[in-house]
Scaffold this motif. Sequence first.
Motif, PDB file in Angstrom:
ATOM      1  N   MET A   1      34.016  23.183   6.465  1.00  0.00           N
ATOM      2  CA  MET A   1      34.971  22.525   5.624  1.00  0.00           C
ATOM      3  C   MET A   1      35.025  21.056   6.034  1.00  0.00           C
ATOM      4  N   SER A   2      34.862  20.147   5.075  1.00  0.00           N
ATOM      5  CA  SER A   2      34.904  18.709   5.351  1.00  0.00           C
ATOM      6  C   SER A   2      36.347  18.244   5.504  1.00  0.00           C
ATOM      7  N   LEU A   3      36.582  17.410   6.498  1.00  0.00           N
ATOM      8  CA  LEU A   3      37.901  16.845   6.786  1.00  0.00           C
ATOM      9  C   LEU A   3      37.818  15.324   6.725  1.00  0.00           C
ATOM     10  N   PRO A   4      38.970  14.642   6.691  1.00  0.00           N
ATOM     11  CA  PRO A   4      38.943  13.177   6.704  1.00  0.00           C
ATOM     12  C   PRO A   4      38.271  12.641   7.970  1.00  0.00           C
ATOM     13  N   ASP A   5      37.878  11.399   7.943  1.00  0.00           N
ATOM     14  CA  ASP A   5      37.283  10.703   9.096  1.00  0.00           C
ATOM     15  C   ASP A   5      35.937  11.274   9.517  1.00  0.00           C
ATOM     16  N   GLY A   6      35.230  11.935   8.604  1.00  0.00           N
ATOM     17  CA  GLY A   6      33.907  12.453   8.915  1.00  0.00           C
ATOM     18  C   GLY A   6      33.901  13.708   9.767  1.00  0.00           C
ATOM     19  N   ARG A   7      35.053  14.337   9.938  1.00  0.00           N
ATOM     20  CA  ARG A   7      35.107  15.565  10.728  1.00  0.00           C
ATOM     21  C   ARG A   7      34.787  16.779   9.858  1.00  0.00           C
ATOM     22  N   GLU A   8      34.379  17.858  10.511  1.00  0.00           N
ATOM     23  CA  GLU A   8      34.126  19.130   9.828  1.00  0.00           C
ATOM     24  C   GLU A   8      34.705  20.260  10.650  1.00  0.00           C
ATOM     25  N   ALA A   9      35.355  21.211   9.985  1.00  0.00           N
ATOM     26  CA  ALA A   9      35.863  22.411  10.649  1.00  0.00           C
ATOM     27  C   ALA A   9      34.876  23.534  10.373  1.00  0.00           C
ATOM     28  N   GLU A  10      34.354  24.106  11.433  1.00  0.00           N
ATOM     29  CA  GLU A  10      33.391  25.197  11.321  1.00  0.00           C
ATOM     30  C   GLU A  10      34.107  26.497  11.693  1.00  0.00           C
ATOM     31  N   TRP A  11      34.478  27.268  10.677  1.00  0.00           N
ATOM     32  CA  TRP A  11      35.210  28.516  10.868  1.00  0.00           C
ATOM     33  C   TRP A  11      34.238  29.658  11.096  1.00  0.00           C
ATOM     34  N   ASP A  12      34.616  30.557  12.014  1.00  0.00           N
ATOM     35  CA  ASP A  12      33.796  31.743  12.246  1.00  0.00           C
ATOM     36  C   ASP A  12      34.592  32.819  12.971  1.00  0.00           C
ATOM     37  N   THR A  13      33.950  33.947  13.162  1.00  0.00           N
ATOM     38  CA  THR A  13      34.528  35.050  13.926  1.00  0.00           C
ATOM     39  C   THR A  13      33.549  35.498  15.007  1.00  0.00           C
ATOM     40  N   ASP A  14      32.579  34.657  15.328  1.00  0.00           N
ATOM     41  CA  ASP A  14      31.567  35.005  16.330  1.00  0.00           C
ATOM     42  C   ASP A  14      32.197  35.196  17.707  1.00  0.00           C
ATOM     43  N   GLY A  15      31.908  36.320  18.317  1.00  0.00           N
ATOM     44  CA  GLY A  15      32.353  36.573  19.675  1.00  0.00           C
ATOM     45  C   GLY A  15      33.826  36.911  19.806  1.00  0.00           C
TER      46      GLY A  15
END
Length: 91
Positions: A1-15
């Motif tokens: 998911m793209s966020l302001p300021d060039g950040r990205e949230a990478e969501w997962d359930t790994d581990g």
Amino acid sequence: MSLPDGREAEWDTDGTAGLEAQVMRNGMLVGFVPVIEGSEDFDEQQVLDAIVRTDYDKPIARQRSVAPPPAPPLPRVGGVFRRFLDGFRYR
């Protein structure tokens, strides 16, 4: 998911059994969302709600009690897409 300021949230359930995220900027970890309690039993709508309600402004993100109001839609941009919609009326 793209966020302001060039950040990205990478969501997962790994581990883990629950939903969590890493917040990245230019390949560097700049924050995270700890495992959301009870998320191992979430359906698709609850997962989307959790992602939207997350406040990403602090290094350790937290869940808001309600989702923020929707932002105005993005404007359409020009180019081929615009010409298709307008019937190629431009020269």
